[in-house]
Design a protein around this motif. Structure first.
Motif, PDB file in Angstrom:
ATOM      1  N   HIS A   1       0.838  -1.201   0.000  1.00 47.85           N
ATOM      2  CA  HIS A   1       0.000   0.000   0.000  1.00 47.85           C
ATOM      3  C   HIS A   1       0.867   1.242   0.000  1.00 47.85           C
ATOM      4  N   LEU A   2       0.225   2.366  -0.315  1.00 45.02           N
ATOM      5  CA  LEU A   2       0.831   3.695  -0.226  1.00 45.02           C
ATOM      6  C   LEU A   2       0.190   4.417   0.946  1.00 45.02           C
ATOM      7  N   ALA A   3       0.993   4.857   1.904  1.00 42.52           N
ATOM      8  CA  ALA A   3       0.500   5.624   3.042  1.00 42.52           C
ATOM      9  C   ALA A   3       0.708   7.103   2.754  1.00 42.52           C
ATOM     10  N   ALA A   4      -0.363   7.889   2.783  1.00 38.45           N
ATOM     11  CA  ALA A   4      -0.298   9.307   2.408  1.00 38.45           C
ATOM     12  C   ALA A   4      -0.930  10.154   3.503  1.00 38.45           C
ATOM     13  N   TRP A   5      -0.389  11.381   3.647  1.00 39.12           N
ATOM     14  CA  TRP A   5      -0.951  12.339   4.598  1.00 39.12           C
ATOM     15  C   TRP A   5      -0.739  13.743   4.038  1.00 39.12           C
ATOM     16  N   HIS A   6      -1.782  14.564   4.122  1.00 40.12           N
ATOM     17  CA  HIS A   6      -1.730  15.937   3.639  1.00 40.12           C
ATOM     18  C   HIS A   6      -1.043  16.812   4.671  1.00 40.12           C
ATOM     19  N   LEU A   7      -0.059  17.609   4.234  1.00 46.37           N
ATOM     20  CA  LEU A   7       0.674  18.532   5.103  1.00 46.37           C
ATOM     21  C   LEU A   7       0.474  19.954   4.601  1.00 46.37           C
ATOM     22  N   ASP A   8       0.252  20.886   5.534  1.00 37.33           N
ATOM     23  CA  ASP A   8       0.117  22.289   5.157  1.00 37.33           C
ATOM     24  C   ASP A   8       1.502  22.890   4.909  1.00 37.33           C
TER      25      ASP A   8
ATOM     26  N   ARG B   1      -4.412   8.567   4.696  1.00 41.79           N
ATOM     27  CA  ARG B   1      -5.037   7.769   3.649  1.00 41.79           C
ATOM     28  C   ARG B   1      -4.098   6.641   3.262  1.00 41.79           C
ATOM     29  N   ARG B   2      -4.685   5.509   2.907  1.00 40.92           N
ATOM     30  CA  ARG B   2      -3.914   4.350   2.462  1.00 40.92           C
ATOM     31  C   ARG B   2      -4.514   3.848   1.155  1.00 40.92           C
ATOM     32  N   PHE B   3      -3.653   3.615   0.186  1.00 42.53           N
ATOM     33  CA  PHE B   3      -4.067   3.155  -1.136  1.00 42.53           C
ATOM     34  C   PHE B   3      -3.404   1.795  -1.370  1.00 42.53           C
ATOM     35  N   PHE B   4      -4.195   0.751  -1.330  1.00 42.36           N
ATOM     36  CA  PHE B   4      -3.679  -0.610  -1.373  1.00 42.36           C
ATOM     37  C   PHE B   4      -3.554  -1.103  -2.809  1.00 42.36           C
ATOM     38  N   TYR B   5      -2.638  -2.059  -2.991  1.00 43.15           N
ATOM     39  CA  TYR B   5      -2.477  -2.744  -4.266  1.00 43.15           C
ATOM     40  C   TYR B   5      -1.948  -4.147  -3.982  1.00 43.15           C
ATOM     41  N   ASP B   6      -2.125  -5.031  -4.947  1.00 40.72           N
ATOM     42  CA  ASP B   6      -1.742  -6.435  -4.824  1.00 40.72           C
ATOM     43  C   ASP B   6      -0.665  -6.738  -5.853  1.00 40.72           C
ATOM     44  N   LEU B   7       0.496  -7.185  -5.384  1.00 43.13           N
ATOM     45  CA  LEU B   7       1.625  -7.442  -6.273  1.00 43.13           C
ATOM     46  C   LEU B   7       1.769  -8.918  -6.623  1.00 43.13           C
ATOM     47  N   THR B   8       0.738  -9.719  -6.414  1.00 38.86           N
ATOM     48  CA  THR B   8       0.772 -11.108  -6.825  1.00 38.86           C
ATOM     49  C   THR B   8       0.145 -11.243  -8.202  1.00 38.86           C
ATOM     50  N   GLY B   9       0.387 -12.367  -8.827  1.00 37.81           N
ATOM     51  CA  GLY B   9      -0.199 -12.608 -10.133  1.00 37.81           C
ATOM     52  C   GLY B   9       0.729 -12.233 -11.264  1.00 37.81           C
ATOM     53  N   THR B  10       0.157 -12.011 -12.418  1.00 38.20           N
ATOM     54  CA  THR B  10       0.935 -11.736 -13.618  1.00 38.20           C
ATOM     55  C   THR B  10       1.477 -10.311 -13.614  1.00 38.20           C
TER      56      THR B  10
ATOM     57  N   ILE C   1      -0.809  -1.119  -9.654  1.00 38.81           N
ATOM     58  CA  ILE C   1      -0.008   0.077  -9.368  1.00 38.81           C
ATOM     59  C   ILE C   1      -0.650   1.312  -9.986  1.00 38.81           C
ATOM     60  N   ARG C   2      -1.100   1.207 -11.224  1.00 42.28           N
ATOM     61  CA  ARG C   2      -1.728   2.354 -11.875  1.00 42.28           C
ATOM     62  C   ARG C   2      -3.006   2.777 -11.159  1.00 42.28           C
ATOM     63  N   HIS C   3      -3.777   1.807 -10.682  1.00 47.31           N
ATOM     64  CA  HIS C   3      -5.010   2.140  -9.977  1.00 47.31           C
ATOM     65  C   HIS C   3      -4.711   2.842  -8.659  1.00 47.31           C
ATOM     66  N   ALA C   4      -3.720   2.370  -7.922  1.00 47.96           N
ATOM     67  CA  ALA C   4      -3.362   3.011  -6.656  1.00 47.96           C
ATOM     68  C   ALA C   4      -2.836   4.428  -6.884  1.00 47.96           C
ATOM     69  N   LEU C   5      -2.013   4.611  -7.909  1.00 46.44           N
ATOM     70  CA  LEU C   5      -1.482   5.949  -8.190  1.00 46.44           C
ATOM     71  C   LEU C   5      -2.589   6.894  -8.661  1.00 46.44           C
ATOM     72  N   THR C   6      -3.565   6.381  -9.391  1.00 47.26           N
ATOM     73  CA  THR C   6      -4.683   7.227  -9.811  1.00 47.26           C
ATOM     74  C   THR C   6      -5.456   7.746  -8.613  1.00 47.26           C
ATOM     75  N   ARG C   7      -5.733   6.886  -7.636  1.00 42.76           N
ATOM     76  CA  ARG C   7      -6.427   7.330  -6.431  1.00 42.76           C
ATOM     77  C   ARG C   7      -5.588   8.313  -5.629  1.00 42.76           C
ATOM     78  N   LEU C   8      -4.274   8.115  -5.615  1.00 44.33           N
ATOM     79  CA  LEU C   8      -3.391   9.058  -4.918  1.00 44.33           C
ATOM     80  C   LEU C   8      -3.433  10.432  -5.571  1.00 44.33           C
ATOM     81  N   LEU C   9      -3.417  10.491  -6.894  1.00 39.88           N
ATOM     82  CA  LEU C   9      -3.456  11.777  -7.587  1.00 39.88           C
ATOM     83  C   LEU C   9      -4.802  12.469  -7.377  1.00 39.88           C
ATOM     84  N   HIS C  10      -5.894  11.722  -7.360  1.00 35.92           N
ATOM     85  CA  HIS C  10      -7.195  12.326  -7.082  1.00 35.92           C
ATOM     86  C   HIS C  10      -7.246  12.888  -5.666  1.00 35.92           C
TER      87      HIS C  10
END
Length: 547
Positions: A315-322, A332-341, A349-358
């Motif tokens: 996952h990506l752990a994120a926090w907004h700082l002033d 906020r935490r944005f999870f992803y699964d690195l198993t599989g193909t 990874i792309r889905h997690a980064l998209t949520r992070l950018l939003h």
């Protein structure tokens, strides 16, 4: 000071310089046969050219390149020959870089084994160096492994100096899967389809000034796809000048306007045709170079604050700082699964980064702070010994892919990516921020605290929440105590606000002779208006017996 690590300063990661978009080709059975025949013929030429390049080794020069291209031009065309020789050169250079990385890994492993063998059995290690081996049996096994590693290093160095590389068109992993079909989950027919598709060559580099930016594989603004056939396959042409035109046009849904502007202006666009055997579909990929966007200054990127991000294996752990480095809102935490193909991991990874950018856009900031991670030296097997789980975690952690994906996706959203030194971010974040930010309704993890440390380091603030008081008389004589409020901030020494509610036995706020008089704390610099006032103590409240 000697013995202390100097932290590297934060910097803004430059944006991508290339673009690649892909769309599907809808082909008939006859068109599939033609593309397979053309790709197989050009693939055989590419395999032969790669063998010639590997035999040349370090003796290769521009003259050898011209000879290779001249030979290929007679069997295909001059443009196909240029694309094949360039692809061969890139593949050989990639093999050389991989060979150098393999040598560095062997050297690191040998140094670690030698160090641990030199220590007594059972000796404990330090924070920065491993200790001795646990038993005589393990010591003996590692001494034999040292001999094996030294032999491998000798062969690798000899091949490096001779310019000899090992390259497999289609991939070494796929080639080895032929002998382990059950483990790979493939049949012999399925493996053969993948092998043939991986060795096809249907790539052509673009050329500015030519019609629609590419004479070999051409895509018109209307989406018509055609390719120049090699000379031995000219009888397959269905259009003038030895060209084969596909019946179904293509549409680039993503970046379609940018692509159309380039082909209309006859600017270079490279195309690659690819067959996906799992889905039994054909795709065309268009790629071109773009003018790099100017790098935003670090101060301008951090004007409105930033989002600190701690990258982990799941996952990506994120926090907004002033802008002052204070955490705002909830983590906020944005999870992803690195198993599989590989495709599945890339999509995660792309889905997690998209949520992070939003999330970053909703926070109203224009910067994301990340660690400048590099696990190249951490992947050696000998450094972590029995810690197989940690070695597996480090090996699968997609640092390079995450960094490249984030930089390219953030550039499209006008968000700057700030890279910081990763030293001690998790340790210092947990030390200074994890406990203060933990509440009965919020559990702050070590990764959440690390995201704050990363964001504060990007902004130039110290990681710790408050600096130590001055040593002499523990007052403000040596400067203000907080790192967030420098002396120039207005209202820094003002009176505290009136807080309603029950009070303690001390004087109520806003009352007493020193209310609102912060100069009373500066005993050497009393204001003139308070210079002749007599000092008096506030009367204590009466106890129940005295009432």
């Amino acid at each position: 000071m000697a013995g202390f690590r100097v932290l590297a300063g934060p910097f803004v990661v430059p944006g991508p310089t290339g673009v690649a978009v892909r769309t599907r080709l809808r082909l008939s059975a006859s068109e599939v046969r033609v593309l397979a025949e053309v790709g197989g013929w050009l693939g055989s030429l590419a395999s032969g050219d790669l063998a010639v390049r590997c035999r040349d080794g370090l003796a290769h020069d521009a003259g050898h390149w011209a000879v290779r291209k001249r030979v290929l031009s007679g069997r295909s065309s001059s443009r196909w020959a240029g694309s094949i020789t360039k692809a061969t050169h890139d593949q050989w250079a990639l093999a050389r870089r991989s060979q150098a990385a393999h040598i560095r890994g062997l050297e690191a492993g040998i140094a670690t084994v030698r160090h641990r063998l030199s220590l007594p059995v059972g000796e404990k290690g330090t924070r920065h160096a491993p200790g001795g081996y646990r038993s005589r049996r393990e010591w003996h096994a590692k001494s034999r492994r040292l001999t094996v590693l030294e032999a491998r290093l000798g062969r690798a160095v000899a091949e490096w100096r001779a310019g000899r590389v090992r390259v497999v068109r289609g991939g070494k992993r796929l080639a080895n899967a032929r002998h382990h079909l059950a483990e790979a989950g493939l049949t012999e027919v399925g493996w053969r389809e993948r092998w043939v598709a991986a060795r096809l060559f249907l790539s052509a580099d673009g050329e500015s000034g030519k019609r629609y930016g590419n004479e070999t594989i051409r895509v018109t603004p209307n989406g018509e796809v055609s390719l120049k056939l090699p000379a031995p396959l000219a009888h397959l042409a269905n259009a003038p000048h030895g060209r084969y035109v596909l019946a179904e046009p293509v549409v680039f849904a993503y970046r379609g306007e940018e692509w159309a502007d380039r082909v209309t202006a006859d600017r270079a666009v490279a195309y690659t045709l690819h067959h996906d055997t799992d889905r039994d579909r054909w795709y065309v990929t268009a790629a071109w170079q773009r003018t790099p966007a100017p790098v935003v200054p670090l101060g301008a990127a951090l004007t409105a604050g930033c989002v600190g991000v701690d990258m982990n294996d799941d996952h990506l752990a994120a926090w907004h700082l002033d802008p002052h480095g204070n955490p705002v809102g909830e983590p906020r935490r944005f999870f992803y699964d690195l198993t599989g193909t590989t495709a599945h991991r890339d999509a995660q990874i792309r889905h997690a980064l998209t949520r992070l950018l939003h999330f970053t856009r909703r926070c109203g900031v224009r910067a994301i702070a990340v660690e400048d991670l590099d696990f190249t030296r951490e992947k050696t097997r000998e450094k972590h010994g029995r810690r197989k789980r940690f070695r597996r975690l480090v090996s699968r952690f997609p640092t390079g892919r995450l960094r490249a994906r984030l930089a390219s996706m953030a550039a499209e959203q006008d968000i700057a990516v700030v890279a910081v030194d990763p030293a001690y971010t998790s340790r210092w974040g947990a030390q200074h921020w994890q406990k203060p930010l933990t509440t009965p309704r919020r559990t702050t993890t070590r990764h959440d605290a690390a995201s704050i440390a990363i964001g504060r380091r990007a902004q130039g603030h110290p990681v710790r929440r408050r600096t130590a008081p001055p040593r002499h008389h523990q007052s403000d004589g040596g400067g203000h105590r907080t790192a967030q409020a420098p002396p120039g901030n207005p209202g820094r020494e003002g009176p505290r606000p009136r807080i309603p509610g029950p009070r303690t036995r001390s004087a109520p706020p806003g009352h007493g002779p020193k209310a609102g008089n912060q100069n009373a704390q500066h005993r050497s610099e009393r204001s003139a208006e308070h210079e002749h006032e007599p000092w008096q103590q506030d009367p204590l409240p009466l106890s129940p017996q005295e009432r």
